[in-house]
Design a protein around this motif. Structure first.
Motif, PDB file in Angstrom:
ATOM      1  N   VAL A  48      -9.560  19.292  10.896  1.00 22.15           N
ATOM      2  CA  VAL A  48      -9.296  18.977   9.485  1.00 22.15           C
ATOM      3  C   VAL A  48      -9.889  20.049   8.575  1.00 22.15           C
ATOM      4  N   VAL A  49     -11.104  20.494   8.889  1.00 21.36           N
ATOM      5  CA  VAL A  49     -11.729  21.544   8.077  1.00 21.36           C
ATOM      6  C   VAL A  49     -10.906  22.828   8.136  1.00 21.36           C
ATOM      7  N   VAL A  50     -10.444  23.194   9.327  1.00 23.63           N
ATOM      8  CA  VAL A  50      -9.622  24.397   9.470  1.00 23.63           C
ATOM      9  C   VAL A  50      -8.313  24.255   8.702  1.00 23.63           C
ATOM     10  N   GLY A  51      -7.665  23.094   8.814  1.00 19.76           N
ATOM     11  CA  GLY A  51      -6.411  22.887   8.109  1.00 19.76           C
ATOM     12  C   GLY A  51      -6.554  22.989   6.601  1.00 19.76           C
ATOM     13  N   VAL A  52      -7.609  22.390   6.063  1.00 21.44           N
ATOM     14  CA  VAL A  52      -7.827  22.449   4.612  1.00 21.44           C
ATOM     15  C   VAL A  52      -8.128  23.878   4.164  1.00 21.44           C
ATOM     16  N   ALA A  53      -8.976  24.586   4.925  1.00 23.96           N
ATOM     17  CA  ALA A  53      -9.322  25.959   4.552  1.00 23.96           C
ATOM     18  C   ALA A  53      -8.097  26.874   4.592  1.00 23.96           C
ATOM     19  N   VAL A  54      -7.276  26.728   5.632  1.00 32.12           N
ATOM     20  CA  VAL A  54      -6.071  27.552   5.731  1.00 32.12           C
ATOM     21  C   VAL A  54      -5.086  27.203   4.618  1.00 32.12           C
ATOM     22  N   ALA A  55      -4.938  25.917   4.318  1.00 36.70           N
ATOM     23  CA  ALA A  55      -4.007  25.513   3.261  1.00 36.70           C
ATOM     24  C   ALA A  55      -4.425  26.072   1.905  1.00 36.70           C
ATOM     25  N   LEU A  56      -5.709  26.049   1.607  1.00 37.37           N
ATOM     26  CA  LEU A  56      -6.173  26.560   0.321  1.00 37.37           C
ATOM     27  C   LEU A  56      -5.999  28.074   0.202  1.00 37.37           C
ATOM     28  N   SER A  57      -6.025  28.765   1.326  1.00 39.41           N
ATOM     29  CA  SER A  57      -5.813  30.211   1.273  1.00 39.41           C
ATOM     30  C   SER A  57      -4.383  30.575   0.897  1.00 39.41           C
TER      31      SER A  57
END
Length: 225
Positions: A48-57
């Motif tokens: 979930v942390v990876v998904g959110v970080a990638v989405a915000l980029s």
């Protein structure tokens, strides 16, 4: 008379002593099939942390797309007191360049995000891969909508009236090939899969230090005939 024969020790004793203990006590024997790793909850949390970080980029992708994409020139004219907007260069390739710019940027961001995620979490895992793919898709959607919002207004008639008849102005930023939205997630998944296959951790061989590595012995500790 002959002395009674002492039966040979069970074959698993050597294996137990090699691993610091045995079934009767001491240090437990290491399970050659056991694997170290976090629990499923930890893996899902990391995904979930990876998904959110990638989405915000995706914000950065949207800014770069808005900045680097070529402009499609339009021209407005009045006909019978009504405005008509048309392409200034009907054979131009600016529209294809807009889609191509988004696709190339998406592939580049997919490569970078896959490398970063692999370096941070080398062991991988299904939840992490899913988070990377979903995050890449959300990032592409965010970049697309942000670029359209930052680009010229979608009301081309009003824009033509503002600049005047016969004056060239840029068309709204549009993504004609919606398949370009998959460039980031697909690129990220392929790169991450390749890195994991080449440089990822390997599962331990359960027979590397097992009893089957020893030479078979006869009933008196000598090699069989």
């Amino acid at each position: 008379m002959t002395a009674p024969l002492t039966p040979p020790p069970p074959p698993h004793d050597d294996f137990a002593h090699q691993h610091g203990g045995g079934p009767s006590g001491g240090t437990p024997v290491a399970d050659p099939y056991g694997q170290d790793g976090p629990g499923m909850k930890t893996e899902v949390r990391e995904a979930v942390v990876v998904g959110v970080a990638v989405a915000l980029s995706g914000v950065l992708l949207g800014l770069l797309w808005w900045w680097l994409a070529p402009h499609v020139p339009l021209v407005g004219e009045t006909t019978d007191r009504s405005w008509v907007v048309y392409l200034k260069d009907t054979e131009g390739e600016q529209a294809a360049g807009v889609d191509g710019t988004f696709t190339l940027l998406g592939l580049a961001f997919g490569l970078i995000s896959a490398v970063v995620v692999f370096l941070l979490r080398r062991r991988g895992g299904v939840p992490l891969v899913v988070g990377l793919g979903v995050g890449g898709l959300l990032a592409s959607l965010l970049a697309w909508r942000l670029g359209v919002w930052l680009g010229p207004t979608s009301d081309v008639i009003a824009h033509a009236k503002v600049v005047g008849a016969g004056v060239t102005f840029p068309a709204p930023l549009r993504l004609g090939a919606k398949g370009a939205l998959l460039a980031w997630p697909l690129g990220a998944l392929l790169v991450h899969l390749g890195l994991t296959a080449l440089f990822g951790p390997r599962d331990p061989d359960p027979y590397e230090h097992g009893p089957y590595d020893h030479e078979p012995q006869g009933p008196y500790g000598t090699p069989p005939a």
